[in-house]
Design a protein around this motif. Structure first.
Motif, short mmCIF file in Angstrom:
data_model
loop_
_atom_site.label_atom_id
_atom_site.label_comp_id
_atom_site.label_asym_id
_atom_site.label_seq_id
_atom_site.Cartn_x
_atom_site.Cartn_y
_atom_site.Cartn_z
N PHE A 192 0.87 -1.17 -0.18
CA PHE A 192 -0.05 0.02 -0.09
C PHE A 192 0.93 1.46 -0.02
N LEU A 193 0.41 2.16 -0.44
CA LEU A 193 0.94 3.50 -0.82
C LEU A 193 0.01 4.77 -0.30
N TYR A 194 0.53 5.44 0.76
CA TYR A 194 -0.28 6.51 1.36
C TYR A 194 0.33 7.90 1.19
N GLN A 195 -0.22 8.82 0.57
CA GLN A 195 0.38 9.97 0.15
C GLN A 195 0.13 10.92 1.32
N GLU A 196 0.95 10.90 2.34
CA GLU A 196 0.67 11.92 3.70
C GLU A 196 1.44 13.25 3.69
N THR A 197 1.47 13.75 4.76
CA THR A 197 2.12 15.31 4.67
C THR A 197 2.84 15.35 5.89
N LYS A 198 3.57 16.33 6.07
CA LYS A 198 4.60 16.46 7.18
C LYS A 198 3.70 16.32 8.58
N ALA A 199 2.26 16.32 8.66
CA ALA A 199 1.49 16.21 9.88
C ALA A 199 1.68 14.83 10.43
N VAL A 200 2.08 13.82 9.52
CA VAL A 200 2.29 12.42 10.07
C VAL A 200 3.74 12.22 10.85
N LEU A 201 4.50 13.33 10.63
CA LEU A 201 5.83 12.98 11.11
C LEU A 201 6.06 13.52 12.47
N ASN A 202 5.25 13.21 13.33
CA ASN A 202 5.48 13.06 14.90
C ASN A 202 5.11 12.04 15.57
N PRO A 203 5.87 11.21 16.75
CA PRO A 203 5.60 10.00 17.23
C PRO A 203 4.31 9.86 17.54
N ALA A 204 3.35 10.61 17.91
CA ALA A 204 2.06 9.92 18.39
C ALA A 204 1.06 9.82 17.25
N ARG A 205 1.21 10.95 16.24
CA ARG A 205 0.34 10.93 14.98
C ARG A 205 0.93 9.50 14.14
N MET A 206 2.30 9.28 13.88
CA MET A 206 2.73 8.27 13.18
C MET A 206 2.37 6.90 13.82
N LEU A 207 2.31 6.63 15.11
CA LEU A 207 1.90 5.33 15.55
C LEU A 207 0.39 5.24 15.54
N SER A 208 -0.30 6.28 15.54
CA SER A 208 -1.74 6.22 15.33
C SER A 208 -2.11 6.02 14.15
N PHE A 209 -1.49 6.47 13.18
CA PHE A 209 -1.58 6.17 11.54
C PHE A 209 -1.18 4.76 11.33
N LEU A 210 -0.02 4.35 11.72
CA LEU A 210 0.28 3.02 11.54
C LEU A 210 -0.58 1.89 12.23
N GLU A 211 -1.06 2.17 13.21
CA GLU A 211 -1.68 1.16 13.89
C GLU A 211 -3.14 0.91 12.88
N GLU A 212 -3.54 2.15 12.74
CA GLU A 212 -4.70 2.07 11.85
C GLU A 212 -4.73 1.24 10.30
N LYS A 213 -3.46 1.35 9.90
CA LYS A 213 -3.11 0.76 8.40
C LYS A 213 -2.95 -0.70 8.79
N ILE A 214 -2.03 -1.07 9.95
CA ILE A 214 -1.58 -2.33 10.39
C ILE A 214 -3.03 -3.09 10.33
N ARG A 215 -3.87 -2.59 11.18
CA ARG A 215 -5.31 -3.48 11.35
C ARG A 215 -5.99 -3.59 9.97
N SER A 216 -5.91 -2.88 9.03
CA SER A 216 -6.45 -2.97 7.85
C SER A 216 -5.90 -3.99 6.80
N LEU A 217 -4.66 -4.59 7.24
CA LEU A 217 -3.91 -5.48 6.39
C LEU A 217 -4.60 -6.85 6.36
N GLY A 218 -5.34 -7.26 7.67
CA GLY A 218 -6.04 -8.40 7.53
C GLY A 218 -5.02 -9.58 7.53
#
Length: 546
Positions: A192-218
């Motif tokens: 998967f490719l996600y076109q994100e922005t600078k907003a994702v480049l902080n620890p809390a936001r990155m971990l939240s983003f990754l957890e969401e995407k990891i769950r979606s892997l199935g």
């Protein structure tokens, strides 16, 4: 103005791979223009490629096998985690015999080479490598999965698994180095490719983003996974390609930190944090537990200031890759494990839990009446006839319904198994024949069940809410089987295989098979329950194979 500074985007470290030599013939050294050149005969590229494709279809890296064994030894692993790990180790032992490949989807052949400037060939490297792919797939018990487009809408299986994906790069030195991969459709579809922005480049936001995407892997791509995450990239395609290489452990020797020059590096701290997420979410090794992933690789790349691609890729339980090289000393291929039995425990462990025997030699109403007595999570053992149909067969049956024809009797009278077999070896009832990704058939389920077909389905992975709704409305069931153990299913569970319809489709034909003690679990029932709808809930109850 800064001074010119060049850096390799992905600087390689030392190669500590253990290799075996295939031959020293056909490699020569020549001195010209004051330089020493390595001359490589064309047949060596073919030999190395065909041998690599054989090995990665049947053998795994020792590190991967050690990770499977560590699940058995982990008291925090769920019964399901241990059951899946044990089954995958048994499958590895069968595949290592060199007859049945470890997975029925023997993949797209991918070869990446780096040719040193002092290596001489005849200039037709890709053709010689492709010949090696052809030799392996046409002589071994592998599957042809490549479809050639004849028009925008019409396709035909090439019958050789060509074309392969072959990429050759220029490099320094006098060696020719390779990465060989076989990528099945299930794991490839989890890139998967996600076109994100600078907003994702902080620890809390990155971990939240990754957890969401990891769950979606199935679970459709056969976990436990080797998970790779790439943040940044000079382009979207470079981010995705880097993720693929990282999932193969090809980039493990990257630096541990970045620099102003802009090279990529591994963030080992974030890797541990993400691994912790995969342990906590409860999806586990296919049916609940701790081991959704063996490990995680996180790579940070430079990026354009207005673009922040994030790429995610997995390598599945068929963790098929190997390194190769041609040097002045000969032709070498990574030494994979030929004796996986050493990773199995000496004593077979027993897990508590009920196994319900389901006789498929009965009318469909009786089979469904038996299944409705048990909740999701129940393990069942199937014996009797199954009909096998997947993507192209479903499309053809849908066309028949469009034309006003009835649902074929075989889909009304028997459970349908989503799968596509590898070639059947001489003396065997079946080639490797594991389940394919169920989700690809989701769009057909409501219509097929309304027409009286597909009322009991068998495959791997999670299904959409539409499938759960259809099962509730029409009284259907979805049974999940363990993905990644195709050789074991072929040897131990499938007793007969015959083509029912569309033989011209090859492995995509409609088949009728007979099974004995085929393991599965009730994942979606006729009451609207879906095990995967709440992965944090209780794990499946596992018991030993009958």
């Amino acid at each position: 103005m800064p001074e010119f500074s060049y850096t390799n985007l992905l600087p390689a470290g030392a190669d500590d791979t253990t290799y075996r030599r295939l031959t020293s013939d056909g490699v020569g050294n020549h001195d010209s223009f004051g330089r020493k050149f390595l001359e490589v005969e064309p047949q060596l590229l073919t030999l190395l490629t065909s041998t690599a494709m054989h090995d990665i279809a049947h053998l795994l890296r020792p590190a991967h096998l050690r990770q499977l064994r560590s699940i058995l030894d982990d008291p925090e692993a769920s019964p399901n985690d241990r059951y899946v790990a044990r089954d995958l180790l048994k499958n590895a032992c069968i595949a290592a015999g060199g007859v049945l490949p470890m997975c029925q989807d023997t993949g797209t052949a991918i070869v990446m080479g780096k040719r040193g400037q002092h290596v001489l060939t005849d200039g037709h490297d890709e053709e010689h490598i492709a010949r090696g792919v052809y030799d392996a797939y046409t002589t071994l018990n592998l599957r042809y999965s490549q479809l050639a487009p004849l028009t925008m809408w019409d396709e035909r299986n090439t019958g050789s698994n060509l074309p392969a994906q072959i990429e050759i790069y220029a490099a320094g030195g006098d060696e020719y180095k390779f990465l060989f991969m076989a990528k099945g459709g299930g794991s490839a579809n989890k890139s998967f490719l996600y076109q994100e922005t600078k907003a994702v480049l902080n620890p809390a936001r990155m971990l939240s983003f990754l957890e969401e995407k990891i769950r979606s892997l199935g679970t459709a791509a056969c976990p436990p996974y080797h998970l790779a995450i790439v943040v940044g990239g000079t382009s979207a395609e470079f981010a995705l390609k880097t993720a693929k290489y990282a999932s193969a452990k090809y980039l493990d020797a990257l630096p541990a930190s970045g620099s102003a020059a802009g090279h990529g590096f591994r963030d080992r701290e974030l890797e541990e944090q993400v691994l912790g997420i995969t342990r906590r979410i409860g999806i586990g090794a296919q049916f609940g537990g701790k081991y959704f992933c063996h490990d995680v690789r996180v790579i940070r790349l430079p990026r354009h200031g207005a673009s922040c691609p994030v790429a995610i890729a997995v390598s599945c339980s068929a963790d098929r890759q190997a390194l190769g090289k041609i040097t002045a000393e000969g032709v070498f291929l990574e030494q994979l494990e030929t004796d996986p039995a050493q990773y199995l425990p000496e004593i077979e462990a027993a897990d508590d839990g009920e196994v319900v025997a389901i006789d498929l030699n009965r009318p469909m109403p009786e089979i469904r009446a038996e299944l409705t007595r048990y909740p999701v999570r129940t393990r069942v053992s199937l014996s009797g006839p199954l009909v096998v149909a997947r993507d192209i067969a479903h499309a053809k049956i849908a066309e028949r319904l469009d034309a006003g024809e009835p649902m074929p009797a075989y889909l009304r009278d028997h459970p349908v198994y989503y799968a596509g077999p590898a070639k059947t070896p001489q003396g065997y009832a079946s080639g490797s024949f594991g389940p394919t990704t169920a989700g690809r058939m989701d769009s057909y389920v409501d219509r097929f069940q309304a027409a009286g077909g597909s009322l009991v389905m068998l495959a791997k992975g999670n299904r959409s809410a539409a499938v759960t709704a259809a099962c509730q409305q029409y009284g259907g069931f979805y049974l999940g089987s363990i993905g990644g153990a195709a050789a074991r299913l072929a040897r131990d569970c499938i007793t007969r295989v015959e083509v029912l319809e569309y033989p011209e489709l090859g492995m995509e034909a409609v088949w009728r098979i007979e099974v004995r003690d085929f393991p599965a679990f009730i994942v979606v029932d006729d009451k609207g329950n879906d095990f995967f709808a709440d992965p944090s809930g209780p794990v499946l109850s596992i018991a030993p194979h009958p």
